[in-house]
Design a protein around this motif. Structure first.
Motif, PDB file in Angstrom:
ATOM      1  N   ALA A   1      -2.168  -1.134   3.235  1.00 10.43           N
ATOM      2  CA  ALA A   1      -0.945  -1.865   2.907  1.00 10.43           C
ATOM      3  C   ALA A   1       0.293  -1.099   3.379  1.00 10.43           C
ATOM      4  CB  ALA A   1      -0.871  -2.111   1.401  1.00 10.43           C
ATOM      5  N   VAL A   2       0.311   0.208   3.138  1.00 13.53           N
ATOM      6  CA  VAL A   2       1.459   1.016   3.552  1.00 13.53           C
ATOM      7  C   VAL A   2       1.610   0.998   5.068  1.00 13.53           C
ATOM      8  CG1 VAL A   2       2.361   3.376   3.654  1.00 13.53           C
ATOM      9  CG2 VAL A   2       1.433   2.496   1.523  1.00 13.53           C
TER      10      VAL A   2
ATOM     11  N   VAL B   1       8.394   1.191  -8.188  1.00 12.74           N
ATOM     12  CA  VAL B   1       8.045   1.459  -6.794  1.00 12.74           C
ATOM     13  C   VAL B   1       7.911   0.155  -6.019  1.00 12.74           C
ATOM     14  CG1 VAL B   1       6.229   2.335  -5.272  1.00 12.74           C
ATOM     15  CG2 VAL B   1       6.945   3.677  -7.249  1.00 12.74           C
ATOM     16  N   VAL B   2       7.257  -0.835  -6.618  1.00 10.49           N
ATOM     17  CA  VAL B   2       7.085  -2.137  -5.965  1.00 10.49           C
ATOM     18  C   VAL B   2       8.437  -2.814  -5.751  1.00 10.49           C
ATOM     19  CG1 VAL B   2       6.110  -4.453  -6.223  1.00 10.49           C
ATOM     20  CG2 VAL B   2       4.749  -2.459  -6.840  1.00 10.49           C
ATOM     21  N   LEU B   3       9.297  -2.779  -6.778  1.00  3.26           N
ATOM     22  CA  LEU B   3      10.628  -3.376  -6.656  1.00  3.26           C
ATOM     23  C   LEU B   3      11.420  -2.726  -5.536  1.00  3.26           C
ATOM     24  CD1 LEU B   3      12.980  -5.146  -7.613  1.00  3.26           C
ATOM     25  CD2 LEU B   3      13.517  -3.371  -9.316  1.00  3.26           C
TER      26      LEU B   3
ATOM     27  N   ASP C   1       1.278  -7.194   0.240  1.00  8.41           N
ATOM     28  CA  ASP C   1       1.098  -5.773   0.560  1.00  8.41           C
ATOM     29  C   ASP C   1       1.842  -4.865  -0.412  1.00  8.41           C
ATOM     30  OD1 ASP C   1      -0.523  -6.375   2.683  1.00  8.41           O
ATOM     31  OD2 ASP C   1       1.094  -6.417   4.137  1.00  8.41           O
ATOM     32  N   THR C   2       3.058  -5.262  -0.809  1.00  8.38           N
ATOM     33  CA  THR C   2       3.806  -4.410  -1.730  1.00  8.38           C
ATOM     34  C   THR C   2       3.131  -4.348  -3.103  1.00  8.38           C
ATOM     35  OG1 THR C   2       5.214  -6.315  -2.274  1.00  8.38           O
ATOM     36  CG2 THR C   2       6.039  -4.759  -0.618  1.00  8.38           C
ATOM     37  N   THR C   3       2.411  -5.406  -3.472  1.00  7.70           N
ATOM     38  CA  THR C   3       1.717  -5.403  -4.765  1.00  7.70           C
ATOM     39  C   THR C   3       0.688  -4.284  -4.836  1.00  7.70           C
ATOM     40  OG1 THR C   3       2.022  -7.788  -4.967  1.00  7.70           O
ATOM     41  CG2 THR C   3       0.326  -6.799  -6.345  1.00  7.70           C
ATOM     42  N   LEU C   4       0.074  -3.967  -3.712  1.00  6.52           N
ATOM     43  CA  LEU C   4      -0.940  -2.914  -3.710  1.00  6.52           C
ATOM     44  C   LEU C   4      -0.347  -1.544  -4.020  1.00  6.52           C
ATOM     45  CD1 LEU C   4      -3.096  -3.981  -0.622  1.00  6.52           C
ATOM     46  CD2 LEU C   4      -3.570  -4.357  -3.044  1.00  6.52           C
ATOM     47  N   LEU C   5       0.955  -1.385  -3.797  1.00  7.30           N
ATOM     48  CA  LEU C   5       1.588  -0.100  -4.120  1.00  7.30           C
ATOM     49  C   LEU C   5       1.499   0.191  -5.614  1.00  7.30           C
ATOM     50  CD1 LEU C   5       4.824  -0.178  -1.931  1.00  7.30           C
ATOM     51  CD2 LEU C   5       2.729   1.109  -1.515  1.00  7.30           C
ATOM     52  N   ARG C   6       1.478  -0.869  -6.437  1.00  7.37           N
ATOM     53  CA  ARG C   6       1.393  -0.681  -7.884  1.00  7.37           C
ATOM     54  C   ARG C   6       0.118   0.066  -8.257  1.00  7.37           C
ATOM     55  NH1 ARG C   6       1.119  -5.634  -9.172  1.00  7.37           N
ATOM     56  NH2 ARG C   6       3.344  -6.002  -9.459  1.00  7.37           N
ATOM     57  N   GLN C   7      -0.995  -0.373  -7.680  1.00 15.44           N
ATOM     58  CA  GLN C   7      -2.273   0.265  -7.988  1.00 15.44           C
ATOM     59  C   GLN C   7      -2.336   1.674  -7.426  1.00 15.44           C
ATOM     60  OE1 GLN C   7      -4.825  -2.623  -6.134  1.00 15.44           O
ATOM     61  NE2 GLN C   7      -4.993  -3.861  -7.974  1.00 15.44           N
TER      62      GLN C   7
ATOM     63  N   LEU D   1      12.224  -3.730   2.054  1.00 19.17           N
ATOM     64  CA  LEU D   1      11.602  -4.570   3.071  1.00 19.17           C
ATOM     65  C   LEU D   1      12.412  -5.840   3.303  1.00 19.17           C
ATOM     66  CD1 LEU D   1       9.035  -4.165   4.729  1.00 19.17           C
ATOM     67  CD2 LEU D   1       7.848  -5.679   3.144  1.00 19.17           C
ATOM     68  N   THR D   2      12.882  -6.458   2.220  1.00 17.45           N
ATOM     69  CA  THR D   2      13.673  -7.680   2.353  1.00 17.45           C
ATOM     70  C   THR D   2      14.966  -7.406   3.104  1.00 17.45           C
ATOM     71  OG1 THR D   2      12.768  -8.528   0.273  1.00 17.45           O
ATOM     72  CG2 THR D   2      14.779  -9.545   1.086  1.00 17.45           C
TER      73      THR D   2
END
Length: 612
Positions: free
Chosen positions: A326-327, A108-110, A143-149, A116-117
């Motif tokens: 974050a989202v 999901v993060v990837l 911000d994308t790192t928070l999607l992992r959690q 986003l990139t």
């Protein structure tokens, strides 16, 4: 040179911009969009977690049976084997569940970072100029790192937590309803406290993420102009500015951590209060003979298993509110306007250098960078049917804006820009830009090798093409002297190249693309006389087969143009050849005598020069 819209202040303090209000509903929908492609993997992880939870729920019953067998002095091998098997099975299933969910979360993060990139690189120039690059980088990384959690602890934990909670409650009810109501009373009390804390976590996290973005923006601002900062002796001031932003981010982070600590404490408190309450009430019921000791032990074990799904739900709610902030920031980027979608990669034959030159027409073009700013172009009219056209005029008259409009970095407020008789707003953007070679005034280079920079606009170019363009731009000897030739790194933003070398690389990159329209914004300003003369000859040669528009402040470049467009105050003042304009335009004579370094023509008085 890119024109920065007036009114923008860089580095105007380190205060964090106010975080927008977080809509949990919109954030939830956006989160589901990110999770959607991996939903079956997440479902598998959830099912494994539920199976592990079921094995765990069966353990108190096995323990109760073991105690009863011990009390009756029966054989305990079967009950002990069952209990051991359930413990081992629950551990294995839980480990598998965690791995599958972690794999899905990383995916999901990837995917979010890739989306986003891709969007950031395709943002319209005006959108990029409204946002600090450091803040955009923070959204891609932090911000994308928070999607992992959120993926593992919010969505899945919420589902598995609810189902496990239902199962445990049902089993507790079969043991003793009185103890169940005692437990639920404590849980409801603590839940009331938690419900008041969750919105504070969401707001605090939004502010913390915004603060991190502001810090990144300030640091990027300083590092992007590090030579200027050092030459100005401003290291301490810039360091203090970034430090204040870092302290602000720290303060915001502490605020978020405070409310998360309250959540964690509430979860632990619910376990302790429930245990003490059940122990007290259950002990009294055992003493009265209402229940057996084995029932109380089993209930206490269920109580601990109950606390796990309760903790999961608390963590899920916490992580959802953190992820919502974050989202929301990721959603802001997704709402920014982008250029046209790029074409699908296909193997197409490159345009022949003998292809037809482009024709350019500006038809009553009016343009301003923002509605509240004055017009930069006030009805610009000129034609460039081929050959070489030079744009001259005082600074701030909109010469570079001509190039920005041709590249469709911006769109006219009114009027039309035509290429080959077609309004460029009707042309597919990739098709338009594929026909243009653009050399900026500061000739930027990208971090990487010299070959990477040359092939940036023409990745399909052959070694023969590269060698030919190196010879034409007099880069062949320079490349030959490099330790790794074309594979030599040029450094961050080309810092290992001189200004003249960067300009020649930029010219070579544009020529390698074999464009039908070549835009040169003071492209030889940093070259020595010998290389400038050689490259002027190259430009003259290119102008025979390509339409060339050049912004120049040197007479040697302007005088060789087929036509010269004189711009003043956002309008075209005059058009003609060098000799024609010297004869009939006072401003051009003034420019020729000053900016273009030409001795004052005979008959041109100082009074005329002062009047322009």
């Amino acid at each position: 040179m890119r024109t920065r819209p007036a009114g923008d202040e860089e580095g105007a303090g380190s205060s964090t911009p106010p975080a927008p209000p977080v809509s949990l509903l919109r954030s939830g929908r956006a989160l589901l969009e990110h999770i959607g492609p991996y939903r079956w993997r997440i479902v598998l992880g959830g099912l494994l977690g539920l199976a592990g939870a079921a094995a765990a729920v069966g353990q108190p019953l096995a323990a109760r049976a073991l105690i009863q067998d011990l009390g009756r002095h029966d054989a305990v091998a079967g009950a002990l084997t069952l209990l051991s098997g359930l413990v081992l099975l629950g551990a294995v299933l839980k480990a598998l569940s965690q791995y599958v969910l972690a794999h899905a979360a990383e995916s999901v993060v990837l995917n979010a970072r890739s989306r986003l990139t891709t969007r950031l690189i395709r943002l319209k120039v005006r959108e990029l100029e409204r946002t600090e690059p450091g803040d955009l980088l923070s959204r891609v990384t932090s911000d994308t790192t928070l999607l992992r959690q959120v993926t593992t602890q919010s969505v899945v934990s919420a589902v598995t937590g609810v189902l496990t909670l239902i199962g445990v409650v049902v089993m507790m009810a079969t043991l003793d309803p009185v103890l169940l109501w005692t437990t639920l009373a404590v849980v409801v009390l603590v839940g009331a406290v938690i419900s008041g804390v969750l919105p504070r976590i969401s707001r605090a996290t939004a502010h913390a993420q915004a603060a991190v973005g502001a810090m990144g923006a300030l640091l990027e601002r300083t590092l992007g102009a590090i030579r200027t900062v050092k030459a100005s002796g401003a290291e301490e001031r810039e360091t203090a500015r970034v430090r204040r932003a870092a302290e602000d981010a720290w303060h915001r982070g502490v605020q978020a951590a405070k409310w998360q600590a309250v959540m964690g404490t509430a979860a632990g408190l619910s376990v302790q209060l429930s245990f003490l309450s059940v122990l007290g009430v259950g002990g009294a019921r055992v003493a009265s003979g209402a229940i057996e000791v084995s029932t109380l032990v089993a209930f206490l074990l269920f109580l601990f298993y109950l606390m796990e799904p309760v903790s999961q739900l608390i963590q899920a709610a916490t992580q959802f509110h953190i992820g919502a902030a974050a989202v929301a920031r990721l959603r802001e980027v997704e709402l920014l306007e982008t250029d046209d979608a790029p074409p699908r990669p296909t193997r197409t034959r490159r345009r022949s250098p003998a292809g037809r030159p482009a024709t350019v027409v500006f038809d009553k073009v009016v343009f301003r960078y923002r509605p509240e700013l004055p017009d930069v172009h006030r009805g610009v009219d000129f034609e460039a049917p081929g050959g070489m056209t030079a744009l001259v005029g005082p600074s701030g008259t909109g010469k570079s804006t001509v190039f920005a409009l041709l590249e469709r970095f911006y769109e006219p407020t009114s009027g039309r820009v035509l290429v080959d008789g077609r309004d460029i707003l009707t042309l597919p953007l990739p098709e338009l830009r594929a026909s243009i070679g653009y050399i900026e005034q500061d000739a930027p280079a990208l971090s990487g090798t010299l070959r990477d920079n040359l092939l940036l606009a023409a990745p399909e170019a052959t070694e023969e093409d590269v060698h030919d363009v190196l010879v034409r731009t007099r880069l062949d000897a320079f490349v030959h002297a490099l330790p790794a030739g074309l594979d030599t790194p040029v450094g961050h933003r080309g810092t290992r190249l001189s200004g003249g070398e960067r300009q020649r690389v930029a010219i070579a990159r544009a020529l390698l693309r074999k464009p039908r329209l070549l835009l040169l914004d003071e492209a030889t300003s940093q070259l020595d006389a010998t290389n400038e003369l050689a490259l002027r000859d190259v430009v003259v040669e290119v102008a025979r087969e390509t339409t060339v528009l050049v912004i120049a402040h040197r007479l040697s470049t302007v005088a060789m143009a087929d036509r010269i467009v004189v711009m003043d105050s956002g309008r075209v003042r005059a058009t003609g050849t060098h000799e024609e304009l010297l004869a009939r335009d006072a401003l051009y004579r003034k420019l020729a005598a000053t900016q273009l370094l030409l001795p004052t023509p005979e008959g041109f008085t100082k009074a005329e020069a002062s009047q322009g």
